[in-house]
Structures are given as structure tokens and as C-alpha cells.
Scaffold this active site. Structure first.
Site, PDB file in Angstrom:
ATOM      1  N   ASP A 120      34.688  42.042  40.353  1.00 27.56           N
ATOM      2  CA  ASP A 120      35.532  42.765  41.246  1.00 27.56           C
ATOM      3  C   ASP A 120      35.197  42.730  42.591  1.00 27.56           C
ATOM      4  O   ASP A 120      36.198  42.924  43.468  1.00 27.56           O
ATOM      5  CB  ASP A 120      35.543  44.192  40.809  1.00 27.56           C
ATOM      6  CG  ASP A 120      34.411  45.023  40.953  1.00 27.56           C
ATOM      7  OD1 ASP A 120      33.670  45.148  41.931  1.00 27.56           O
ATOM      8  OD2 ASP A 120      33.720  45.402  39.775  1.00 27.56           O
ATOM      9  N   ASP A 169      24.834  43.960  38.210  1.00 24.36           N
ATOM     10  CA  ASP A 169      26.220  44.644  38.231  1.00 24.36           C
ATOM     11  C   ASP A 169      27.041  44.339  36.945  1.00 24.36           C
ATOM     12  O   ASP A 169      27.911  43.484  37.054  1.00 24.36           O
ATOM     13  CB  ASP A 169      27.042  44.603  39.674  1.00 24.36           C
ATOM     14  CG  ASP A 169      28.462  45.043  39.596  1.00 24.36           C
ATOM     15  OD1 ASP A 169      28.690  46.115  38.710  1.00 24.36           O
ATOM     16  OD2 ASP A 169      29.126  44.997  40.461  1.00 24.36           O
TER      17      ASP A 169
END
Ligand code: SAM
Length: 284
Positions: free
Chosen positions: A85, A154
Site C-alpha cells: 500500500d 509489513d
């Protein structure tokens, strides 16, 4: 009115109203959705699990990026695994680094996030210091001879493509790819609901580092209280640096944040007793 029901747990779930659907597609790796919700802004889900929302992403990204970066104090080469993202990249790029490599398995997550979640990366995908690699994070680590000062995982939860990022082999390779005072941090779930995850990581990652613990932050859309971030390094001084040093480093960086500050940095290593007990159960 359409709703999104998260499928992370069997017995409980959170539900979001879909006010506008921007994108829904089965990518090569995952089922990706991006929609708008009146309270949370744009929301991204993968395989039925909330990944990030515009409203609260700052807490997660600031804490997973700035805690290791400030604690290290001189990180020049950074590796991000996952993070398609772009929010983690945005925060890392605020530091005076020489290079950042991001290894994301799913090109579609990067492309659709640039298009429909532009505030996450905020232009960071154009940063000349970035080397974006589309590959499995584990595969990359196994094969690279590069060394990093900080590695940030992440990742999605340990289900589907993210599962390998919680394996013994992953932690061992991450350790091999860190400089001697390097730090590995990883997204490690919400122990109130995902106790196994914190315990398994404690065992697996703990076997690779002389200093291994967790720090935490409450992120509303990863519901269930504190999210834990795993912390592994062979430099025990990294998490015991004096509060005044953290303050001084942070002031020098001049980065503006909405959650992270030197006080939150230091206090995030204090763990609630139910998490301490879960870790003690592993040790005994
Ligand atoms: N903040 C989120 C959370 O806590 O759930 C994580 C969001 S981020 C979008 C997770 C990223 O990890 C996704 O873009 C996914 O494609 C990527 N990913 C999953 N497995 C991966 C793997 N094995 N290698 C590299 N990236 C992976």
C-alpha cells in the site's frame, strides 16, 4: 447497502459499510478490495481481511517505521518486505537514508494502491532511493547477499502468501541480511485474539537474536486492543537508549507525525501483563 464482513476469526467479526467500491479483483496472489467507508475513508482488504484504512494507518506505519529507525540512529540501507500500500515506504523515506528496497509479492497491490490509496504512498514510489522488487520476500532474502541496517516486515497475517514471513527460515535469513547492529521488526498480530502468533514468533525469532521482544500500539481497525510488533537485534542498547537521546534524534530529523513521538517510542516497549504471561508460557 453492501457490507464487508471480515473473515479473520471464526467466532467474532467486524463489519464495514461499503459506501463506494473502487476495486475488487482476484489478483495473481490474493483477493483485493478497495472501498470507501464514511468513518474510515478508503479501506483495503486482502483475502477478506482488513489491511489498512485511511483513518488509522498512521499509527501502524509510524510505529513500525520510526521506532527501529530512531533506535538505530544511523540507518542508511532499509529493506521493507510487503507493504504494497506504500504507507511504510512513505514513512521510511522521511529519514536520511541512502537506499530502500521494497520486496512486495503482488504488483497489483502496488498499482491499485497508487491509484486508489494515493495518500498512503504520497509519491514515495517515485523516490529515487527506492528499489522496488516484485517477489516473495522469503525468496528474495534467501538469494540476496545484500546487508541492511533495518528490515521491516509489513506483511499480511500468517495465512496465504504471508505465512512464510513468520517461519524459522525467514527469521534466520533476515538475521543473515542484517548488519551487526541491525534491527528486524515485524507486524505480529493482536495477541488478545492471536496469542499463538506472539508465542510462535517469540520462539522462532527469539532463536536468532540476543535481544528479542515486542513493542505495541493500539490500531482501531486491527481490533482487539494492542497490536504487537516483533523486535529482534543483537544490539541490546538499541531499545534501552536514553529518553533524551531519542528526543534529540527525533528533533534533528524534524519529521512530523500524528502518533509516534519519543514518549510513545519508549512506552511502547512496556507490555501488558497478559502478553508478558503469554511469553512466559513459552519460556517455561
Ligand atoms: N498493515 C497490514 C496489516 O497489518 O495487515 C499489512 C498491509 S500490506 C498491504 C501487506 C502486504 O504484504 C500485501 O501487499 C501483500 O501482498 C504482501 N505480502 C504478503 N505475503 C508476502 C510475501 N511472501 N512476500 C512479499 N510480500 C508479501
Amino acid at each position: 447497502m453492501k457490507h464487508f464482513k471480515e473473515t479473520l476469526y471464526d467466532a467474532v467479526c467486524q463489519e464495514y459499510r461499503i459506501d463506494k467500491l473502487y476495486f475488487e479483483h482476484k489478483t495473481e496472489h490474493q483477493h483485493l478490495m478497495i472501498f470507501h467507508n464514511a468513518m474510515l475513508g478508503r479501506v483495503m482488504t486482502l483475502d477478506g481481511i482488513v489491511q489498512t484504512t485511511e483513518a488509522d494507518e498512521f499509527i501502524y506505519h509510524e510505529m513500525l517505521a520510526h521506532v527501529p529507525m530512531v533506535a538505530h540512529g544511523a540507518a542508511k540501507r532499509v529493506l521493507i518486505i510487503g507493504g504494497g500500500d506504500g504507507g511504510m515506504l512513505r514513512e521510511v523515506c522521511k529519514h536520511p537514508i541512502e537506499s530502500v528496497t521494497q520486496v512486495e509479492i503482488d504488483q497489483a497491490v502496488v498499482d491499485m494502491s497508487i491509484e486508489f490509496l494515493p495518500n498512503h504512498s504520497a509519491g514515495a514510489y517515485d523516490d529515487p532511493r527506492l528499489n522496488l522488487v516484485i517477489d516473495d520476500g522469503m525468496n528474495f532474502l534467501k538469494n540476496t547477499q545484500e546487508k541492511f541496517d533495518v528490515i521491516i516486515s509489513d506483511s499480511t497475517d500468517p495465512i496465504g502468501p504471508g505465512e512464510v514471513l513468520f517461519s524459522d527460515t525467514f527469521y534466520a535469513h533476515a538475521k543473515r541480511c542484517l548488519n551487526s547492529n541491525g534491527i528486524l521488526v515485524t507486524q505480529n498480530g493482536v495477541p488478545f485474539f492471536q496469542k499463538d502468533e506472539v508465542q510462535t514468533t517469540y520462539q522462532r525469532m527469539g532463536a536468532n537474536f540476543t535481544d528479542m521482544t515486542f513493542y505495541c500500539a493500539p490500531i482501531p481497525t486491527y481490533y482487539g486492543g494492542f497490536m504487537t510488533f516483533a523486535w529482534g537485534t543483537d544490539d541490546a542498547t538499541a531499545r534501552t537508549i536514553d529518553h533524551r537521546d531519542i528526543e534529540q534524534r527525533w528533533q534533528q530529523l524534524g519529521i512530523s507525525t500524528r502518533y509516534y513521538n519519543p514518549g510513545m517510542h519508549q512506552s511502547s516497549f512496556a507490555l501488558p501483563q497478559y502478553i508478558v504471561a503469554a511469553l512466559n508460557d513459552v519460556e517455561s
